[in-house]
Design a protein around this motif. Structure first.
Motif, mmCIF file in Angstrom:
data_model
loop_
_atom_site.group_PDB
_atom_site.id
_atom_site.type_symbol
_atom_site.label_atom_id
_atom_site.label_comp_id
_atom_site.label_asym_id
_atom_site.label_seq_id
_atom_site.Cartn_x
_atom_site.Cartn_y
_atom_site.Cartn_z
ATOM 1 N N ARG A 9 1.325 -5.049 -47.217
ATOM 2 C CA ARG A 9 0.672 -5.468 -48.304
ATOM 3 C C ARG A 9 -0.411 -6.496 -47.669
ATOM 4 O O ARG A 9 0.132 -7.737 -47.032
ATOM 5 C CB ARG A 9 1.616 -6.505 -49.137
ATOM 6 C CG ARG A 9 2.687 -5.641 -50.025
ATOM 7 C CD ARG A 9 3.572 -6.408 -50.568
ATOM 8 N NE ARG A 9 3.747 -6.331 -52.037
ATOM 9 C CZ ARG A 9 4.431 -7.119 -52.813
ATOM 10 N NH1 ARG A 9 5.082 -8.117 -52.346
ATOM 11 N NH2 ARG A 9 4.489 -6.833 -54.135
ATOM 12 N N GLY A 11 -3.549 -9.143 -47.276
ATOM 13 C CA GLY A 11 -4.023 -10.173 -47.861
ATOM 14 C C GLY A 11 -5.294 -10.771 -47.053
ATOM 15 O O GLY A 11 -5.500 -10.376 -45.708
ATOM 16 N N SER A 17 -0.027 -13.309 -45.274
ATOM 17 C CA SER A 17 0.115 -11.867 -45.318
ATOM 18 C C SER A 17 1.111 -11.463 -44.464
ATOM 19 O O SER A 17 1.846 -10.504 -44.813
ATOM 20 C CB SER A 17 -1.291 -11.134 -44.708
ATOM 21 O OG SER A 17 -1.336 -9.763 -44.838
ATOM 22 N N CYS A 144 4.699 -16.735 -55.973
ATOM 23 C CA CYS A 144 4.565 -15.697 -56.940
ATOM 24 C C CYS A 144 5.595 -16.013 -58.033
ATOM 25 O O CYS A 144 6.814 -16.243 -57.799
ATOM 26 C CB CYS A 144 4.956 -14.468 -56.258
ATOM 27 S SG CYS A 144 4.928 -12.769 -57.414
ATOM 28 N N PHE A 153 1.762 -17.344 -51.462
ATOM 29 C CA PHE A 153 0.534 -16.913 -51.261
ATOM 30 C C PHE A 153 -0.498 -18.048 -51.234
ATOM 31 O O PHE A 153 -0.137 -19.113 -51.735
ATOM 32 C CB PHE A 153 0.184 -15.729 -52.285
ATOM 33 C CG PHE A 153 0.171 -16.352 -53.753
ATOM 34 C CD1 PHE A 153 -1.189 -16.697 -54.084
ATOM 35 C CD2 PHE A 153 1.364 -16.094 -54.476
ATOM 36 C CE1 PHE A 153 -1.252 -17.089 -55.603
ATOM 37 C CE2 PHE A 153 1.351 -16.834 -55.709
ATOM 38 C CZ PHE A 153 -0.158 -17.211 -56.497
ATOM 39 N N CYS A 165 1.581 -13.224 -56.051
ATOM 40 C CA CYS A 165 1.141 -12.673 -55.065
ATOM 41 C C CYS A 165 0.025 -11.758 -54.822
ATOM 42 O O CYS A 165 -1.140 -11.711 -54.147
ATOM 43 C CB CYS A 165 2.110 -12.496 -54.168
ATOM 44 S SG CYS A 165 3.091 -11.001 -54.285
ATOM 45 N N GLU A 166 0.198 -10.593 -55.667
ATOM 46 C CA GLU A 166 -0.680 -9.469 -55.848
ATOM 47 C C GLU A 166 -0.805 -8.729 -57.098
ATOM 48 O O GLU A 166 0.420 -8.693 -57.848
ATOM 49 C CB GLU A 166 -0.117 -8.082 -54.875
ATOM 50 C CG GLU A 166 -0.721 -8.332 -53.571
ATOM 51 C CD GLU A 166 -0.294 -7.196 -52.720
ATOM 52 O OE1 GLU A 166 -0.317 -6.226 -53.257
ATOM 53 O OE2 GLU A 166 -0.114 -7.539 -51.239
ATOM 54 N N ASN A 168 -1.817 -6.041 -58.165
ATOM 55 C CA ASN A 168 -1.511 -4.680 -58.178
ATOM 56 C C ASN A 168 0.052 -4.407 -58.268
ATOM 57 O O ASN A 168 0.429 -3.185 -58.231
ATOM 58 C CB ASN A 168 -1.991 -3.987 -57.187
ATOM 59 C CG ASN A 168 -3.754 -3.979 -57.507
ATOM 60 O OD1 ASN A 168 -4.089 -3.915 -58.340
ATOM 61 N ND2 ASN A 168 -4.445 -3.971 -56.226
ATOM 62 N N THR A 169 0.786 -5.323 -57.676
ATOM 63 C CA THR A 169 2.342 -4.783 -57.636
ATOM 64 C C THR A 169 2.950 -5.983 -58.419
ATOM 65 O O THR A 169 3.209 -5.688 -59.521
ATOM 66 C CB THR A 169 2.532 -5.271 -56.055
ATOM 67 O OG1 THR A 169 2.326 -6.519 -55.760
ATOM 68 C CG2 THR A 169 2.147 -3.941 -55.193
#
Length: 191
Positions: A9, A11, A17, A144, A153, A165-166, A168-169
């Motif tokens: 993952r 970043g 990251s 997150c 993050f 944090c993301e 997409n996930t």
């Protein structure tokens, strides 16, 4: 990189990251650097290529990762930084022998020498963590919102209100769960 290992993952912020190499900390943890070669792969992807990595160096990297996560979590919650985590981060930063260089685009880049090893790369990560936790960069540390993730993050969004944090996930997983729960409520005759 081998498909047998979980994807990295990646970043924009090196230190956070790096803490993402262990994800789903509150659920079923996913170790993304389970063997020394994967740490070397992660470092290479992040511009800190080293020739090799030993099991002892992997252990030190994980120690640094957990120290950064502890310090970043405390900073995000506006709590006192844990002294053992601060000590580990400072020790790694002091050990590193990387050089900061200015790129033609006006950005800082870290350069490892020919004889550089994992300790030097970890020193760069520790220095980045110091800058982030100390508030030297424009943004804020956050955790997150996913109850199984809780990764630290660095939020650089304009409003500083990013939740995951993301996207997409964790973000997609949370939004999908909320959508399905709402859908079940609408179709459940007893609800």
């Amino acid at each position: 990189m081998s498909a047998a290992f979980p994807e990295f993952r990646l970043g924009a912020v090196l230190a956070t990251s790096f803490t993402g190499t262990l994800s789903e900390r509150q659920g079923e943890p996913v170790e993304r650097i389970p063997v020394p070669r994967r740490l070397a792969d992660w470092l290479a992807v992040n511009g800190l290529a080293v020739a090799s990595c030993t099991e002892a160096e992997l252990d030190r990297a994980r120690e640094l990762r957990e120290a950064i996560h502890a310090a970043a979590t405390a900073a995000a919650l506006q709590e006192d930084l844990p002294a053992p985590a601060v000590r580990v981060i400072n020790d790694h930063s002091a050990r590193g022998r990387a050089v900061a260089v200015l790129t033609s685009e006006g950005e800082r880049e870290w350069r490892l020498g020919r004889a550089s090893g994992v300790a030097d790369a970890l020193g760069v990560i520790a220095a980045d963590a110091i800058a982030v936790v100390a508030g030297e960069r424009d943004g804020r540390l956050a955790l997150c919102a996913s109850p199984t993730c809780r990764a630290a993050f660095f939020d650089t969004s304009r409003s500083r209100t990013r939740r995951w944090c993301e996207m997409n996930t964790c973000g997609n997983r949370e939004k999908k769960a909320r959508f399905q729960a709402n859908r079940r409520r609408r179709t459940d005759p007893a609800g």
